[in-house]
Write a protein that holds these residues in place. Structure first.
Motif, PDB file in Angstrom:
ATOM      1  N   ARG A 263      -4.081   8.812   7.024  1.00 26.92           N
ATOM      2  CA  ARG A 263      -3.505   7.904   8.015  1.00 26.92           C
ATOM      3  C   ARG A 263      -2.255   7.213   7.453  1.00 26.92           C
ATOM      4  O   ARG A 263      -1.230   7.134   8.126  1.00 26.92           O
ATOM      5  CB  ARG A 263      -4.542   6.865   8.446  1.00 26.92           C
ATOM      6  N   LEU A 264      -2.349   6.738   6.219  1.00 24.60           N
ATOM      7  CA  LEU A 264      -1.212   6.058   5.607  1.00 24.60           C
ATOM      8  C   LEU A 264      -0.024   7.012   5.463  1.00 24.60           C
ATOM      9  O   LEU A 264       1.118   6.645   5.767  1.00 24.60           O
ATOM     10  CB  LEU A 264      -1.603   5.478   4.244  1.00 24.60           C
TER      11      LEU A 264
ATOM     12  N   HIS B  99      -4.776  12.018  -2.609  1.00 23.52           N
ATOM     13  CA  HIS B  99      -6.071  11.331  -2.581  1.00 23.52           C
ATOM     14  C   HIS B  99      -6.748  11.401  -3.950  1.00 23.52           C
ATOM     15  O   HIS B  99      -7.281  10.403  -4.450  1.00 23.52           O
ATOM     16  CB  HIS B  99      -6.967  11.933  -1.488  1.00 23.52           C
TER      17      HIS B  99
ATOM     18  N   ALA C  37       0.831  -1.214   0.000  1.00 25.69           N
ATOM     19  CA  ALA C  37       0.000   0.000   0.000  1.00 25.69           C
ATOM     20  C   ALA C  37       0.862   1.259   0.000  1.00 25.69           C
ATOM     21  O   ALA C  37       0.550   2.240  -0.679  1.00 25.69           O
ATOM     22  CB  ALA C  37      -0.940  -0.002   1.200  1.00 25.69           C
TER      23      ALA C  37
ATOM     24  N   GLU D 208     -12.816   3.635  -4.188  1.00 23.60           N
ATOM     25  CA  GLU D 208     -13.240   3.419  -2.798  1.00 23.60           C
ATOM     26  C   GLU D 208     -12.261   4.025  -1.786  1.00 23.60           C
ATOM     27  O   GLU D 208     -12.518   4.011  -0.581  1.00 23.60           O
ATOM     28  CB  GLU D 208     -13.417   1.918  -2.526  1.00 23.60           C
ATOM     29  N   THR D 209     -11.143   4.558  -2.261  1.00 25.07           N
ATOM     30  CA  THR D 209     -10.130   5.134  -1.371  1.00 25.07           C
ATOM     31  C   THR D 209     -10.683   6.361  -0.657  1.00 25.07           C
ATOM     32  O   THR D 209     -11.176   7.285  -1.292  1.00 25.07           O
ATOM     33  CB  THR D 209      -8.877   5.535  -2.183  1.00 25.07           C
ATOM     34  N   THR D 210     -10.595   6.363   0.658  1.00 24.32           N
ATOM     35  CA  THR D 210     -11.094   7.513   1.422  1.00 24.32           C
ATOM     36  C   THR D 210      -9.948   8.454   1.777  1.00 24.32           C
ATOM     37  O   THR D 210      -8.791   8.043   1.906  1.00 24.32           O
ATOM     38  CB  THR D 210     -11.782   7.069   2.739  1.00 24.32           C
ATOM     39  N   TYR D 211     -10.293   9.714   1.949  1.00 25.47           N
ATOM     40  CA  TYR D 211      -9.327  10.729   2.350  1.00 25.47           C
ATOM     41  C   TYR D 211      -8.693  10.328   3.689  1.00 25.47           C
ATOM     42  O   TYR D 211      -7.474  10.443   3.872  1.00 25.47           O
ATOM     43  CB  TYR D 211     -10.013  12.091   2.469  1.00 25.47           C
ATOM     44  N   ALA D 212      -9.523   9.850   4.617  1.00 25.61           N
ATOM     45  CA  ALA D 212      -9.029   9.479   5.953  1.00 25.61           C
ATOM     46  C   ALA D 212      -7.972   8.375   5.874  1.00 25.61           C
ATOM     47  O   ALA D 212      -6.970   8.413   6.592  1.00 25.61           O
ATOM     48  CB  ALA D 212     -10.185   9.042   6.848  1.00 25.61           C
ATOM     49  N   ASN D 213      -8.173   7.411   4.982  1.00 28.29           N
ATOM     50  CA  ASN D 213      -7.197   6.326   4.832  1.00 28.29           C
ATOM     51  C   ASN D 213      -5.879   6.836   4.250  1.00 28.29           C
ATOM     52  O   ASN D 213      -4.805   6.407   4.672  1.00 28.29           O
ATOM     53  CB  ASN D 213      -7.752   5.191   3.974  1.00 28.29           C
ATOM     54  N   VAL D 214      -5.979   7.743   3.280  1.00 26.55           N
ATOM     55  CA  VAL D 214      -4.765   8.311   2.683  1.00 26.55           C
ATOM     56  C   VAL D 214      -4.011   9.130   3.730  1.00 26.55           C
ATOM     57  O   VAL D 214      -2.790   9.013   3.868  1.00 26.55           O
ATOM     58  CB  VAL D 214      -5.103   9.161   1.434  1.00 26.55           C
TER      59      VAL D 214
END
Length: 128
Positions: free
Chosen positions: A50-51, A33, A13, A42-48
């Protein structure tokens, strides 16, 4: 003399995110993002976010906090990271033999006809 620690190895990832960030150059989470959304809706801003924060903590990204929106950049150039990952792969999977890596790629059907022609030109001393 102390040996410099090897740069951290990115997860799959993290490598995907770096592939998006290298051509962009220093970018905000929002910019990264938007690029990642094109490949994975499906990629969320929050996941990007955090990563990218985790990657900064690991030393894979550097962060400029001088602006309201933090700007991130890869800590390593693409070629440098590729070289590091390739050396690691050759050591671990091919007992240190670059020839074995190349032969496995050629035998395993991982190289297209066009790529084979480019490799042949390179081996012949021609520019691909």
């Amino acid at each position: 003399m102390a040996k410099t620690p090897a740069p951290p190895k990115p997860t799959a990832a993290e490598l995907d995110l770096l592939r998006a960030l290298w051509p962009l150059g220093p970018s905000t989470v929002k910019q990264v993002h938007e690029v990642l959304l094109k490949e994975r809706p499906e990629t969320t801003y929050a996941n990007v976010l955090r990563l990218m924060q985790v990657m900064h903590g690991k030393g894979l990204l550097i962060r400029d906090e001088s602006q309201r929106s933090h700007v991130y950049a890869p800590a390593q150039a693409q070629d440098s990271l590729r070289t590091s990952l390739l050396k690691d792969l050759i050591q671990k999977a091919f007992a240190g033999s670059g020839k074995e890596l190349v032969m496995a790629a050629l035998r395993g059907g991982h190289v297209t006809r066009k790529e084979r022609e480019e490799i042949q030109k390179l081996l012949s001393g021609d520019k691909p």
